[in-house]
Design an enzyme around this catalytic site. Sequence first.
Site, PDB file in Angstrom:
ATOM      1  N   ASP A 188       1.079  -8.425   0.668  1.00 19.58           N
ATOM      2  CA  ASP A 188       0.524  -7.956  -0.607  1.00 19.58           C
ATOM      3  C   ASP A 188       1.603  -7.387  -1.520  1.00 19.58           C
ATOM      4  O   ASP A 188       1.741  -7.794  -2.685  1.00 19.58           O
ATOM      5  CB  ASP A 188      -0.548  -6.890  -0.367  1.00 19.58           C
ATOM      6  CG  ASP A 188      -1.833  -7.491   0.182  1.00 19.58           C
ATOM      7  OD1 ASP A 188      -1.978  -8.724   0.152  1.00 19.58           O
ATOM      8  OD2 ASP A 188      -2.698  -6.718   0.637  1.00 19.58           O
ATOM      9  N   ARG A 192      -1.565   9.842   2.930  1.00 16.28           N
ATOM     10  CA  ARG A 192      -1.610   9.314   1.562  1.00 16.28           C
ATOM     11  C   ARG A 192      -1.216  10.312   0.480  1.00 16.28           C
ATOM     12  O   ARG A 192      -0.536   9.933  -0.484  1.00 16.28           O
ATOM     13  CB  ARG A 192      -2.995   8.736   1.266  1.00 16.28           C
ATOM     14  CG  ARG A 192      -3.407   7.512   2.097  1.00 16.28           C
ATOM     15  CD  ARG A 192      -2.268   6.589   2.378  1.00 16.28           C
ATOM     16  NE  ARG A 192      -2.703   5.310   2.929  1.00 16.28           N
ATOM     17  CZ  ARG A 192      -1.985   4.576   3.760  1.00 16.28           C
ATOM     18  NH1 ARG A 192      -0.800   5.008   4.155  1.00 16.28           N
ATOM     19  NH2 ARG A 192      -2.429   3.418   4.213  1.00 16.28           N
ATOM     20  N   SER A 250      -6.940  -5.385  11.182  1.00 19.99           N
ATOM     21  CA  SER A 250      -6.305  -4.681  10.075  1.00 19.99           C
ATOM     22  C   SER A 250      -5.904  -3.306  10.596  1.00 19.99           C
ATOM     23  O   SER A 250      -6.753  -2.546  11.066  1.00 19.99           O
ATOM     24  CB  SER A 250      -7.284  -4.534   8.903  1.00 19.99           C
ATOM     25  OG  SER A 250      -6.721  -3.731   7.882  1.00 19.99           O
ATOM     26  N   ASP A 270      -7.925   4.314   0.206  1.00 14.91           N
ATOM     27  CA  ASP A 270      -6.542   4.603  -0.151  1.00 14.91           C
ATOM     28  C   ASP A 270      -6.287   4.555  -1.650  1.00 14.91           C
ATOM     29  O   ASP A 270      -5.466   5.308  -2.174  1.00 14.91           O
ATOM     30  CB  ASP A 270      -5.602   3.637   0.567  1.00 14.91           C
ATOM     31  CG  ASP A 270      -5.452   3.971   2.041  1.00 14.91           C
ATOM     32  OD1 ASP A 270      -5.802   5.106   2.421  1.00 14.91           O
ATOM     33  OD2 ASP A 270      -5.011   3.103   2.813  1.00 14.91           O
TER      34      ASP A 270
END
Length: 421
Positions: free
Chosen positions: A15, A95, A178, A124
Amino acid sequence: MAKDKVILAYSGGLDTTVIIPWLKENYDYDVIAVCIDVGQGDDWETIKNRALKTGASACYVVDAKQEYIEEYVWTALKANAVYEDEYLLGTSTARPLIGKILVEYARQEKAVAICHGATGKGNDQVRFELAIKAFAPDIKVIAAWRDDKWNMDSREAEIKFLEDRGLEVPMKKDQSYSRDENVWHLSHEGLELEKTENEPNYKHMLKNTTVPEEASDEGEYVTIDFEKGIPVGLNGKKMNALDLLNELNVIGGRNGVGLVDICENRCVGMKSRGVYETPGGAILYFAHRMMDHICLDRDTYHFKQHVSLKMAELIYDGKWFTTLMDSCIAFMDKAEETVTGWAKVKVVKGAIRGAGSGSKYSLYNESIASFTTGELYNHKDAQGFITLFGLPLKVRAMMEQSVGEGQAIKESKSFKKRPTE
């Protein structure tokens, strides 16, 4: 004339590798890639070279592991913050730090925008962007997957995008699940987990944790030293935060502890199912609660439980850099001032059991707690306490008897007829 700059949160995966040329083509920015190491275990030199080959003007790698543990993980641990009873906030705690570091680079590079590759379905995107807003409301945020100029909707489309431009396609291992990994935890989503009826395929899935049934029958003992609620030593040896957590991850992992399978409520409104491996963290949370149990008075401990729940929600929702979060942290710092001492646990085949604890600040008093009558506690003193403590109940029952209604009347429907033979 120099181009405007954009800071990209860069992981080196497909990505974010695609996003570099996509940004250059659609926004005509100089792309500054920023890799933030919170314990993913990646080959950062290879990832940095990939960013530069794909078109980034620069790529910075930040070793934030120690900072992450000391300023974010330990904060959650001191609070006993757990989301929805089970999740130890592995991704959630990382995060805010990542978002803050992105802003720091944006300021240093005088960038006009920050870009991330989080999808429009996950938590996120919220966590990154709230952190950015808290420090830099003037900086534009580009969320590629939500951008009108983004027209790729699959892995195949992204690969074609790179191939059409003669750019290298990241050769990642085939990860069927994932996953998100850092020094605190490893999460798994996808495959059989997408149906709640299925049992997780732990033998196929787990990377850091032994399947509990296959762990040693003997287990092992672990002693953790705490100072003001913070772990500072393991098995009698003083250790820094990173070394301590790494060692506990090994110990917990080989004994199969710290597995969580939860269908949680995302802050964006949907439920998602994940399996989390947090072997060292599970041991630390258990041991820390043992310390709280002997060092905190009843009112403080019970109020802390309320604050812990709110902190877990704030962390999960990305609201770390808020006044309420600051206030909760200040309360925890004060409450934990005397949480110093040691806690011993046994870890065996996926289970954690207490094996003793001690502190010079312990509020446990054997003379009072013992069944033997001592000088500090007279059994007869309880009579007056119970009279006053139960006075509201007695007054209500007397009222019910006087009006002939309620649970205290002799013919109360609350009573059941019990056998007499």
